[in-house]
Design a protein around this motif. Sequence first.
Motif, short mmCIF file in Angstrom:
data_model
loop_
_atom_site.label_atom_id
_atom_site.label_comp_id
_atom_site.label_asym_id
_atom_site.label_seq_id
_atom_site.Cartn_x
_atom_site.Cartn_y
_atom_site.Cartn_z
N PRO A 23 0.83 -1.21 0.00
CA PRO A 23 0.00 0.00 0.00
C PRO A 23 0.86 1.26 0.00
O PRO A 23 1.92 1.31 0.64
N ALA A 24 0.41 2.28 -0.71
CA ALA A 24 1.16 3.53 -0.80
C ALA A 24 1.45 4.15 0.57
O ALA A 24 2.57 4.62 0.80
N PRO A 25 0.49 4.16 1.53
CA PRO A 25 0.81 4.75 2.84
C PRO A 25 1.96 4.05 3.55
O PRO A 25 2.75 4.71 4.24
N GLN A 26 2.09 2.74 3.38
CA GLN A 26 3.19 2.01 4.01
C GLN A 26 4.53 2.41 3.39
O GLN A 26 5.54 2.57 4.10
N VAL A 27 4.54 2.60 2.08
CA VAL A 27 5.77 3.02 1.39
C VAL A 27 6.15 4.44 1.79
O VAL A 27 7.33 4.73 2.05
N ILE A 28 5.17 5.33 1.87
CA ILE A 28 5.44 6.72 2.25
C ILE A 28 5.93 6.78 3.70
O ILE A 28 6.84 7.56 4.03
N TRP A 29 5.35 5.97 4.57
CA TRP A 29 5.78 5.90 5.96
C TRP A 29 7.26 5.52 6.04
O TRP A 29 8.03 6.12 6.81
N ALA A 30 7.68 4.54 5.25
CA ALA A 30 9.08 4.12 5.25
C ALA A 30 9.99 5.25 4.78
O ALA A 30 11.11 5.42 5.29
N ARG A 31 9.50 6.05 3.82
CA ARG A 31 10.31 7.16 3.31
C ARG A 31 10.57 8.20 4.41
O ARG A 31 11.69 8.65 4.59
N PHE A 32 9.53 8.56 5.18
CA PHE A 32 9.70 9.56 6.23
C PHE A 32 10.41 8.98 7.46
O PHE A 32 11.18 9.69 8.12
N LEU A 183 -0.95 2.78 9.44
CA LEU A 183 -0.37 1.44 9.37
C LEU A 183 -1.28 0.33 9.88
O LEU A 183 -1.33 -0.75 9.28
N PRO A 184 -2.02 0.54 11.00
CA PRO A 184 -2.90 -0.56 11.45
C PRO A 184 -3.94 -0.99 10.41
O PRO A 184 -4.44 -2.12 10.47
#
Length: 275
Positions: A23-32, A183-184
């Motif tokens: 999911p895009a939010p998980q990828v963006i979270w990893a970036r930040f 994430l949840p």
Amino acid sequence: MILAILFFTLLDATAKGLVQRYPAPQVIWARFLGQTLIVLLILRGRTMVTARTSHPGLHVWRAVFQVMTAAFFFTSLQYIGLAEATALTDTNPVLITLGAALFLGEKLGPRRIFGILAALTGAMIVIRPGAGVFSWAALLPLAAAFSFAANSLLTRRIGRYETVWTAMLWGGVLGTLAFSTTLPFVWQPVAASDLPMFVLIGAIGTIGQLCMIRALSIAEAGMVAPFSYLGIVFATLWGMLFFDEFPDRWTILGALVIAGAGLYVWHRETRAARA
């Protein structure tokens, strides 16, 4: 700024590969998260001192627009090609230069206007309105262009008063917190083979952000904005190397126009500075 665009397009290429499986939010979270950890490692005992700011509101809004840019753009990569998404997002130099003139008091001379319009013409050659690029998904990178422009203007404003590391720390922490709340609901287990990609996305994003903040701290936003158009050139290259997305003659022509416009602005501004 050229280094920033180079690393940002590498970030986008890495994200395009990951959002096909996560999911895009998980990828963006990893970036930040990667940015936050790297900055904390560099600062170590100076973290609390660096985090102090007289302009918390500016940092919060800058982080909000940075998060929006990543969310809009990374999500668009699930639906359209890397070069097309980058071309649409690279309408932001027009917005940056106009915004800098309206809100930061920077001059909007004829050479800058010519360079921006020429580069925008190159972008239109690449995306060719009416040729299938413009769909509902095209609204996502266009929205990213607006949020990126707002982020750049706020970065320029903050850069007048505070260090690069203060902006990096605030942006990383706020971005991580924002996407941690998602994430949840979206988390998918990360395969061992993809872990290096998640680490890489944090590192590349941090380097690109550092270069951009530094560029906007030492130069006017309107001067460095046209170099963002080089993103189309880089994105086309990464599309060829990593996704077998080969550009046609119109993409090549548009890329040459964009690069030429950026070099023209750089040449004229350098001559004016020397004079």
